[in-house]
Design an enzyme around this catalytic site. Structure first.
Site, mmCIF file in Angstrom:
data_model
loop_
_atom_site.group_PDB
_atom_site.id
_atom_site.type_symbol
_atom_site.label_atom_id
_atom_site.label_comp_id
_atom_site.label_asym_id
_atom_site.label_seq_id
_atom_site.Cartn_x
_atom_site.Cartn_y
_atom_site.Cartn_z
ATOM 1 N N SER A 199 76.510 136.299 40.083
ATOM 2 C CA SER A 199 76.613 136.175 38.634
ATOM 3 C C SER A 199 76.285 137.520 37.985
ATOM 4 C CB SER A 199 75.670 135.086 38.127
ATOM 5 O OG SER A 199 74.324 135.414 38.421
ATOM 6 N N TYR A 200 76.365 137.576 36.655
ATOM 7 C CA TYR A 200 76.202 138.836 35.924
ATOM 8 C C TYR A 200 74.841 139.465 36.251
ATOM 9 C CZ TYR A 200 76.672 142.150 32.092
ATOM 10 O OH TYR A 200 76.784 143.296 31.343
ATOM 11 N N PRO A 201 74.836 140.740 36.698
ATOM 12 C CA PRO A 201 73.581 141.312 37.217
ATOM 13 C C PRO A 201 72.660 141.935 36.174
ATOM 14 C CG PRO A 201 75.386 142.845 37.579
ATOM 15 C CD PRO A 201 75.989 141.633 36.911
#
Length: 858
Positions: A335-337
């Site tokens: 997922s978005y880091p």
């Protein structure tokens, strides 16, 4: 049929999103800028049939910079940068022609859906895109919404479709907070950097840094490293004594006991306690306590924790870690880091994410057990309101993501599995002893249930020898009793992980910018990264921080930047006025700048102790054109020439080697020429030190060598040695390198194109005549009789290197090997006698490699 334009932040993201939304039916083509692709498919939007057009940008479309003369360090007082200097938005990467590309794709579109990354920077890029495309889009009904914002956290079918079905609007307040940060960092950073760079590089020769930079976040980051360095330097070890006892019972192995007093700093006192303990040869058990304890599973993973672990456990620097994480994200593996959140929302599909890992042999058993027995709800963390914690979204293998990608992915996955596992449980047994009058204890741990440590074994309970069975009143025999002398030890240098913790604690930077600030202090030669990812300040870094403390401590302390970050966050949530925050902060730093300038002698006193005056640095190289004495070549960054008699310093090209050029002189100022070279496989050109810093003609800029000089008759100038337009770049000219024989070459004076020709020729000269076909200057070549490649054994020939069939097998196009990107000026400069672009027409179809090169000219 209406057309809906959709824009993502990266080309790979655009491709993945288009593939999901079109269910694999989209058609793709290259965009006109060559970097971005366009994916098109038919579908429905708000209940109507539409044509979707998906494309992307490559990060920020625009960047903030000063206008015109305010980019010239020599013409502008740095103090003017705080208020007088106007700023403008320029294309972040002019080569991509991103604005033109976006406008071309947006023309005729009715609606735009923005798929930029869902953080503040992403919101800012949304408005950069809108500024570019809205003037060319179709004008619809004023009441109709034509701009939509997609909010998503991972590249999965579920998340993308959910975003498409719940579109919102871009957040202007968050975009403004980014604008404010950009302008503050530009104005404050440039003002301080320009002043201290010019001041100190003009006085000292061995600073070994091309830029003495200051940054509102960068400098406090350096301050943390120097603070630890100072503690190490000022540390004075103290001697202390510890009473050490070993006891045993029967045939059991001896136990080493811990003294309840821990330590004493007086040897005689320690000896007294030793004597008191030695009065008894046995140890009596005073109490035995057993307590079940647990080691909590980790909270869900956010960016800062990922950076910390990657540095301390994986040996990956923060900048490299973020680049790797972003690649895993765009490929759909995580997922978005970029997130500050450590709490999963109630509706997050934890089981769905866990099921993705069921076939990975490294943790398949643990995952299957969790799914059959039931997962444990993750610990409650902090909800920052941005993105869910970093989570693996699909299975991966090392072959798919690469070595570093796999190591980071493996940690992220193990961490996620651990968050939904049980706590680690163990039994802690503590036995208290008395030997004479002194109290001792011994503690042991016995594992009950490993819990999450099965997937994070490095956090497991260490295997210890079992404590012997005993109860109150039992007697153990004293095997050994002695007084051990030790010394206190200094703290170690800050690790990257510790620095990240300090930056987060004090509000220096964001989860996105922390890696950038750490990378900056390394690039500026303020700290070096030692083994164990420890950050050791250099002499320059230490002196700078001490100088700031001496003049104005707030420049280096984290307090003022932390306060600014809070104000920027208030802009993002609509609780502070953009202009007021900007003006107030600039006013504070403007006053600080004036005080810093007035107090610079305080920092200079520290510099004098640590660095050599510029007049005492370097080695004699070439003669000054004014006093005709030797100037000294200073190799330390930035390399330069200094005339101690005239007290003048002259800039040189960086990232290469400098040597004297045949003791030849410039006809304009009598300075001896020097030769810059990037190495045997690179390019080289002569230059006049004075002309390089003081362009002699209007059509020249600072930082130009003889290969760009427009002097009409000098034998070293572009007019004498230029041959023809570069075969690759728009503005460059291929110039003969007169020092390259016997492996002759001509090199572009703008880019890294090198054309090798006429190897082993005795002499190569540029003729006054031009080629009738392409207007390139003719070249006269003289070969030795024994090695001539010319037909019929001829030794001399003159012709066009691009068109002459005699030369067709003697010319080879290559790219120069550059140590780094060159730092110098560069507009288009061409000499006369046919060294322009030549005539552009419809070239004939090339028949060979020389004709292919010539096709650029005719």
């Amino acid at each position: 049929m209406r057309t809906v334009l959709m824009v993502a932040e990266k080309p790979s993201l655009a491709q993945s999103i288009a593939k999901i939304l079109s269910k694999g039916t989209c058609t793709s083509r290259k965009g006109l800028n060559g970097a971005c692709s366009v994916h098109e498919y038919a579908g429905s939007f708000q209940g109507q049939p539409v044509r979707f057009r998906m494309t992307s940008v490559c990060g920020h479309v625009m960047s903030l910079d000063f206008t015109g003369k305010y980019n010239n360090w020599d013409k502008v007082d740095p103090a003017e940068l705080f208020s007088k200097a106007p700023t403008e938005k320029k294309e972040a990467n002019p080569k991509l022609n991103m604005v033109k590309f976006l406008q071309f794709e947006a023309r005729g579109c009715d609606v735009v859906v923005l798929w930029l990354d869902c953080d503040k920077e992403g919101e800012n890029i949304c408005f950069e895109v809108l500024d570019a495309i809205q003037p060319v889009m179709n004008k619809g009904n004023v009441k109709d919404q034509t701009v939509f914002r997609a909010k998503f956290s991972s590249i999965t079918d579920t998340d993308i479709w959910n975003a498409m079905n719940h579109l919102g609007k871009p957040n202007q307040n968050e975009a403004l907070s980014v604008d404010a940060r950009q302008e503050l960092d530009l104005r404050i950073g440039c003002a301080f950097t320009r002043f201290q760079t010019k001041y100190f590089q003009g006085k000292y020769g061995n600073l070994d840094s091309s830029l003495i930079s200051f940054g509102p976040c960068q400098t406090p980051t350096l301050g943390f490293c120097v603070e630890r360095h100072d503690k190490i330097q000022s540390f004075k070890p103290e001697t202390y004594w510890v009473l050490q006892a070993k006891v045993f019972k029967g045939k059991d192995n001896p136990l080493t006991l811990d003294w309840d007093r821990v330590r004493v700093f007086d040897r005689e006192v320690g000896q007294m306690f030793l004597n008191l303990a030695k009065t008894s040869g046995e140890a009596r058990v005073e109490s035995v306590s057993k307590k079940e304890k647990s080691k909590q599973r980790p909270q869900a993973l956010n960016t800062v924790e990922m950076l910390r672990v990657a540095s301390s456990a994986l040996g990956m620097g923060p900048q490299h870690t973020m680049q790797t994480a972003e690649r895993l994200y765009t490929q759909g593996y995580i997922s978005y880091p970029r997130t500050e959140t450590t709490h999963y929302p109630e509706n997050f599909d934890l089981k769905g994410a866990l099921k993705q890992q069921i076939n990975c042999p490294m943790w398949a058993e643990e995952v299957k057990a969790l799914l059959s027995d039931g997962i444990n709800r993750p610990r409650k963390g902090t909800d920052a309101g941005d993105h869910p914690p970093i989570t693996p979204m699909r299975a991966a293998s090392e072959g798919e993501v690469g070595s570093d990608g796999w190591r980071l992915y493996e940690y992220i996955t193990r961490h996620f599995i651990a968050t939904v596992s049980q706590d680690c449980k163990f039994l802690q047994t503590t036995v208290d002893f008395v030997i004479g009058t002194e109290a001792f204890s011994c503690t042991g741990k016995t594992l009950i249930s490993p819990g999450y440590t099965v997937v994070m074994p490095w956090q497991g309970i260490a295997l210890e020898e079992a404590m012997p069975a005993c109860e109150r009143g039992d007697i153990f025999t004293v095997d050994e009793m002695k007084l051990v002398e030790r010394q206190t030890s200094p703290p170690d240098y800050l690790t990257e992980a510790e620095l990240i913790t300090l930056m987060e604690k004090h509000g220096i930077g964001t989860d996105a910018s922390i890696p950038v600030h750490i990378n900056n202090i390394c690039q500026r030669n303020y700290v070096t990264v030692e083994s164990g990812r420890k950050l050791k300040p250099t002499n320059l870094g230490v002196v700078l921080v001490h100088g700031y403390y001496k003049t104005d401590a707030e420049l280096v302390l984290p307090t003022i930047r932390s306060a600014v970050e809070k104000q920027l966050n208030l802009i993002a949530v609509g609780k502070a006025n953009y202009q007021q925050v900007l003006q107030h902060t600039l006013d504070i730093f403007k006053r600080k700048f004036h005080y810093f300038v007035d107090s610079i002698t305080s920092m200079d006193e520290l510099m004098e102790v640590s660095f050599s005056p510029i007049a005492a640095s370097g080695k004699p190289l070439s003669r000054c054109g004014k006093c005709h004495r030797f100037m000294k070549y200073i190799q330390a960054k930035p390399c330069r020439l200094h005339c101690s008699h005239c007290d003048e310093t002259y800039s040189l090209p960086q990232n290469g080697a400098i040597k004297l050029y045949k003791e030849l002189r410039c006809p304009l100022d009598d300075f001896e020429l020097v030769l810059w070279t990037s190495g045997a496989r690179g390019k080289s050109y002569p230059l006049c030190p004075y002309c390089f810093s003081h362009p002699p003609f209007r059509d020249m800029k600072k930082g130009m060598g003889c290969n760009e000089c427009t002097h009409p008759s000098c034998q070293h100038s572009l007019n004498s040695l230029g041959i023809g337009q570069c075969v690759e770049c728009e503005n460059g000219v291929l110039v003969l390198d007169p020092t390259s024989g016997p492996k002759w070459r001509m090199a572009c004076n703008k880019c890294n194109v090198v054309v090798h020709f006429f190897e082993h020729a005795h002499k190569v000269q540029v003729a006054t005549e031009s080629c009738d076909a392409c207007e390139a200057s003719l070249v006269a070549v003289d070969f030795n009789k024994t090695r001539t490649p010319l037909p019929a054994g001829e030794t001399q020939h003159a012709g066009c290197v691009f068109c002459d069939p005699v030369f067709q097998d003697l010319v080879e196009l290559k790219h120069a090997t550059m140590r780094h990107a060159m730092h110098r000026g560069g507009g288009a400069r061409r000499g006369g006698r046919g060294r322009g672009r030549g005539r552009r027409g419809n070239p004939k179809k090339p028949k060979d490699k020389m004709a292919a090169l010539a096709a650029y000219f005719v």
